[in-house]
Design a protein around this motif. Structure first.
Motif, PDB file in Angstrom:
ATOM      1  N   ARG A 155       0.842  -1.201   0.000  1.00  0.00           N
ATOM      2  CA  ARG A 155       0.000   0.000   0.000  1.00  0.00           C
ATOM      3  C   ARG A 155       0.884   1.261   0.000  1.00  0.00           C
ATOM      4  NH1 ARG A 155      -5.358   0.930   1.541  1.00  0.00           N
ATOM      5  NH2 ARG A 155      -5.738  -1.142   0.640  1.00  0.00           N
ATOM      6  N   PHE A 156       1.962   1.237   0.802  1.00  0.00           N
ATOM      7  CA  PHE A 156       2.870   2.393   0.838  1.00  0.00           C
ATOM      8  C   PHE A 156       3.476   2.638  -0.550  1.00  0.00           C
ATOM      9  CE2 PHE A 156       3.889   1.233   5.529  1.00  0.00           C
ATOM     10  CZ  PHE A 156       2.749   1.878   5.948  1.00  0.00           C
ATOM     11  N   ILE A 157       3.903   1.553  -1.191  1.00  0.00           N
ATOM     12  CA  ILE A 157       4.515   1.676  -2.517  1.00  0.00           C
ATOM     13  C   ILE A 157       3.517   2.275  -3.512  1.00  0.00           C
ATOM     14  CG2 ILE A 157       5.464   0.325  -4.458  1.00  0.00           C
ATOM     15  CD1 ILE A 157       6.576  -1.613  -2.152  1.00  0.00           C
ATOM     16  N   GLN A 158       2.272   1.785  -3.463  1.00  0.00           N
ATOM     17  CA  GLN A 158       1.211   2.324  -4.340  1.00  0.00           C
ATOM     18  C   GLN A 158       1.007   3.825  -4.129  1.00  0.00           C
ATOM     19  OE1 GLN A 158      -2.358   0.181  -3.398  1.00  0.00           O
ATOM     20  NE2 GLN A 158      -1.564  -1.772  -4.164  1.00  0.00           N
ATOM     21  N   GLN A 159       1.102   4.251  -2.851  1.00  0.00           N
ATOM     22  CA  GLN A 159       0.803   5.650  -2.498  1.00  0.00           C
ATOM     23  C   GLN A 159       2.067   6.523  -2.404  1.00  0.00           C
ATOM     24  OE1 GLN A 159      -2.388   6.741  -1.979  1.00  0.00           O
ATOM     25  NE2 GLN A 159      -3.267   4.724  -2.336  1.00  0.00           N
ATOM     26  N   ASN A 160       3.190   5.997  -2.897  1.00  0.00           N
ATOM     27  CA  ASN A 160       4.471   6.741  -2.884  1.00  0.00           C
ATOM     28  C   ASN A 160       4.938   7.159  -1.493  1.00  0.00           C
ATOM     29  OD1 ASN A 160       4.839   6.696  -5.725  1.00  0.00           O
ATOM     30  ND2 ASN A 160       3.253   8.270  -5.907  1.00  0.00           N
ATOM     31  N   VAL A 161       4.717   6.285  -0.517  1.00  0.00           N
ATOM     32  CA  VAL A 161       5.250   6.506   0.838  1.00  0.00           C
ATOM     33  C   VAL A 161       6.550   5.696   0.927  1.00  0.00           C
ATOM     34  CG1 VAL A 161       4.857   6.182   3.312  1.00  0.00           C
ATOM     35  CG2 VAL A 161       2.933   6.791   1.815  1.00  0.00           C
ATOM     36  N   SER A 162       7.682   6.371   1.239  1.00  0.00           N
ATOM     37  CA  SER A 162       8.978   5.653   1.245  1.00  0.00           C
ATOM     38  C   SER A 162       9.008   4.587   2.320  1.00  0.00           C
ATOM     39  CB  SER A 162      10.147   6.602   1.527  1.00  0.00           C
ATOM     40  OG  SER A 162       9.892   7.856   1.023  1.00  0.00           O
ATOM     41  N   THR A 163       9.353   3.363   1.910  1.00  0.00           N
ATOM     42  CA  THR A 163       9.501   2.250   2.843  1.00  0.00           C
ATOM     43  C   THR A 163      10.650   1.383   2.329  1.00  0.00           C
ATOM     44  OG1 THR A 163       8.305   0.495   4.037  1.00  0.00           O
ATOM     45  CG2 THR A 163       7.803   0.712   1.695  1.00  0.00           C
ATOM     46  N   PRO A 164      11.462   0.797   3.227  1.00  0.00           N
ATOM     47  CA  PRO A 164      12.588  -0.001   2.733  1.00  0.00           C
ATOM     48  C   PRO A 164      12.117  -1.166   1.852  1.00  0.00           C
ATOM     49  CG  PRO A 164      12.783   0.407   5.099  1.00  0.00           C
ATOM     50  CD  PRO A 164      11.433   0.898   4.692  1.00  0.00           C
ATOM     51  N   SER A 165      12.911  -1.489   0.825  1.00  0.00           N
ATOM     52  CA  SER A 165      12.545  -2.585  -0.074  1.00  0.00           C
ATOM     53  C   SER A 165      12.541  -3.908   0.703  1.00  0.00           C
ATOM     54  CB  SER A 165      13.512  -2.654  -1.251  1.00  0.00           C
ATOM     55  OG  SER A 165      14.820  -2.838  -0.778  1.00  0.00           O
ATOM     56  N   TYR A 166      11.769  -4.866   0.211  1.00  0.00           N
ATOM     57  CA  TYR A 166      11.595  -6.099   0.971  1.00  0.00           C
ATOM     58  C   TYR A 166      11.294  -7.284   0.055  1.00  0.00           C
ATOM     59  CZ  TYR A 166       6.593  -6.586   0.105  1.00  0.00           C
ATOM     60  OH  TYR A 166       5.395  -6.818  -0.511  1.00  0.00           O
ATOM     61  N   VAL A 167      11.404  -8.476   0.633  1.00  0.00           N
ATOM     62  CA  VAL A 167      10.959  -9.707  -0.026  1.00  0.00           C
ATOM     63  C   VAL A 167      10.144 -10.493   1.000  1.00  0.00           C
ATOM     64  CG1 VAL A 167      11.690 -11.910  -1.040  1.00  0.00           C
ATOM     65  CG2 VAL A 167      12.982  -9.835  -1.538  1.00  0.00           C
ATOM     66  N   LEU A 168       8.968 -10.956   0.600  1.00  0.00           N
ATOM     67  CA  LEU A 168       8.127 -11.782   1.481  1.00  0.00           C
ATOM     68  C   LEU A 168       8.625 -13.224   1.423  1.00  0.00           C
ATOM     69  CD1 LEU A 168       5.544 -11.932   3.300  1.00  0.00           C
ATOM     70  CD2 LEU A 168       4.262 -12.454   1.213  1.00  0.00           C
ATOM     71  N   ILE A 169       8.802 -13.844   2.579  1.00  0.00           N
ATOM     72  CA  ILE A 169       9.279 -15.236   2.635  1.00  0.00           C
ATOM     73  C   ILE A 169       8.316 -16.076   3.483  1.00  0.00           C
ATOM     74  CG2 ILE A 169      11.725 -14.723   2.250  1.00  0.00           C
ATOM     75  CD1 ILE A 169      12.122 -14.791   5.311  1.00  0.00           C
ATOM     76  N   HIS A 170       8.385 -17.391   3.302  1.00  0.00           N
ATOM     77  CA  HIS A 170       7.540 -18.318   4.067  1.00  0.00           C
ATOM     78  C   HIS A 170       8.418 -19.418   4.638  1.00  0.00           C
ATOM     79  CE1 HIS A 170       4.449 -21.483   4.792  1.00  0.00           C
ATOM     80  NE2 HIS A 170       3.723 -20.427   5.115  1.00  0.00           N
ATOM     81  N   GLU A 171       8.001 -19.961   5.776  1.00  0.00           N
ATOM     82  CA  GLU A 171       8.821 -20.990   6.436  1.00  0.00           C
ATOM     83  C   GLU A 171       9.026 -22.234   5.567  1.00  0.00           C
ATOM     84  OE1 GLU A 171       6.892 -21.900  10.127  1.00  0.00           O
ATOM     85  OE2 GLU A 171       5.065 -22.631   9.163  1.00  0.00           O
ATOM     86  N   SER A 172       8.129 -22.463   4.589  1.00  0.00           N
ATOM     87  CA  SER A 172       8.274 -23.631   3.710  1.00  0.00           C
ATOM     88  C   SER A 172       9.194 -23.357   2.519  1.00  0.00           C
ATOM     89  CB  SER A 172       6.893 -24.062   3.189  1.00  0.00           C
ATOM     90  OG  SER A 172       6.367 -23.048   2.345  1.00  0.00           O
ATOM     91  N   ASP A 173       9.658 -22.089   2.379  1.00  0.00           N
ATOM     92  CA  ASP A 173      10.534 -21.752   1.252  1.00  0.00           C
ATOM     93  C   ASP A 173      11.854 -22.498   1.346  1.00  0.00           C
ATOM     94  OD1 ASP A 173       8.648 -20.023   0.305  1.00  0.00           O
ATOM     95  OD2 ASP A 173       9.682 -18.177   0.896  1.00  0.00           O
ATOM     96  N   ASP A 174      12.403 -22.797   0.191  1.00  0.00           N
ATOM     97  CA  ASP A 174      13.711 -23.433   0.098  1.00  0.00           C
ATOM     98  C   ASP A 174      14.773 -22.504   0.689  1.00  0.00           C
ATOM     99  OD1 ASP A 174      15.511 -25.473  -1.142  1.00  0.00           O
ATOM    100  OD2 ASP A 174      16.208 -23.686  -2.211  1.00  0.00           O
TER     101      ASP A 174
END
Length: 320
Positions: A112-131
């Motif tokens: 939502r922040f990215i859509q509205q041009n609110v600066s937020t640190p870049s990220y990657v979503l991860i899951h416990e089942s990920d390799d």
């Protein structure tokens, strides 16, 4: 800061919900105790209820005018309790269910922040089942240092600053202890700030200084070495940009009630939003009561004001 709604002519019957079963239940009980004490001192009839001990579905709400939510973490901040109270027809403080759910997920908020041009640190979503190798690859392409944190958790629980690939597995284990989803986030070196809002009004800005690596659980609740500043070295335009960024983050999510935005200011004086807390702490170590006091607003007045503004919305709502 605009004036709070007039004090009610008759005392309100208020239920403070605190405790619960989340990892933050201890802090929630302390918050609830502070709120209850403050509202009682304002002349209201206050009962504290712990949802881990009382079934809210069968609880007698007939005498309750309004609920003050002091439930931190899962169930309290993720929209669950809000949806329950809405179904039961009980007015409550703070954000509605969809906004609470959105704000509690760091990845959903960031989108939502990215859509509205609110600066937020870049990220990657991860899951416990990920390799594991795939997560390592993400981390490598993001670059160290980076931050590993649960996607939905508060009070900095499960958060680690990772400086090298060797530290990653342990950080992931901590993160996944609290949530099956997590995020890898670019680490921003800088100073820590917090912007608190009461509905649309901004409380005085706070700069946080801690001897810890970051404003972690101990620094938040247990340490007396953490310092809170209301006087700043930065020029006025930088201070204004921090406040504006905090307000923009709240507008992007559509928050209401008492909300706290955590922000990092980097060495180029650029503010970055880490997260928006829809039920911030109300203990004696907490930031919102400190900001309110700086604005000349008694903690009891602050709590009462939020309840009155919610009740005003309920009574002015058009009938079907």
């Amino acid at each position: 800061m605009s004036h709070s709604p007039a004090q009610p002519s008759t005392p309100l019957n208020i239920v403070v919900l605190a405790g619960g079963e989340s990892a933050e239940s201890d802090i929630s009980l302390k918050s609830g105790e502070s709120v209850s004490r403050a509202l009682t001192a304002r002349g209201h009839q206050v009962v504290t209820v712990d949802p881990s001990l009382v079934d809210l579905e069968t609880y007698d709400w007939s005498t309750c005018d309004v609920v003050f939510l002091a439930l931190h973490g899962t169930y309290g901040e993720d929209g669950t309790i809000q949806a329950t109270l809405e179904r039961l027809g009980v007015p409550y403080s703070g954000c509605d269910a969809p906004t609470s759910k959105l704000a509690f997920s760091k990845s959903a908020s960031k989108e939502r922040f990215i859509q509205q041009n609110v600066s937020t640190p870049s990220y990657v979503l991860i899951h416990e089942s990920d390799d594991a190798q795939r997560i390592e690859q993400h981390a490598r392409s993001m670059g160290y240092p980076l931050v590993v944190k649960p996607d939905a958790q508060g009070s900095s629980l499960g958060v680690t600053i990772v400086k090298s690939p060797e530290e990653l597995p342990q950080a992931l284990a901590r993160c996944f202890h609290y949530d099956s989803f997590g995020i890898l986030e670019s680490a921003i070196a800088g100073t820590e700030w917090t912007v608190s809002l009461v509905d649309d009004d901004v409380l005085p800005l706070i700069q946080i200084e801690t001897p810890h690596e970051f404003f972690d659980y101990e620094a938040k609740y247990l340490e007396d070495s953490t310092q809170y500043h209301f006087e700043f070295q930065q020029p006025t335009n930088v201070i204004q940009s921090i406040i504006k960024t905090g307000v923009s983050a709240c507008q992007a999510l559509g928050t209401s009630g008492i909300v706290r935005v955590d922000i990092l200011l980097d060495r180029f004086q650029q503010p970055w939003v880490l997260e928006v807390n829809t039920i911030p702490g109300f203990t004696d170590h907490s930031l919102v009561p400190k900001a309110a006091a700086q604005a000349g607003l008694d903690f009891g007045e602050l709590c009462e004001r939020v309840l009155l503004s919610r009740l005003a919305k309920v009574t002015t709502r058009p009938q079907n």
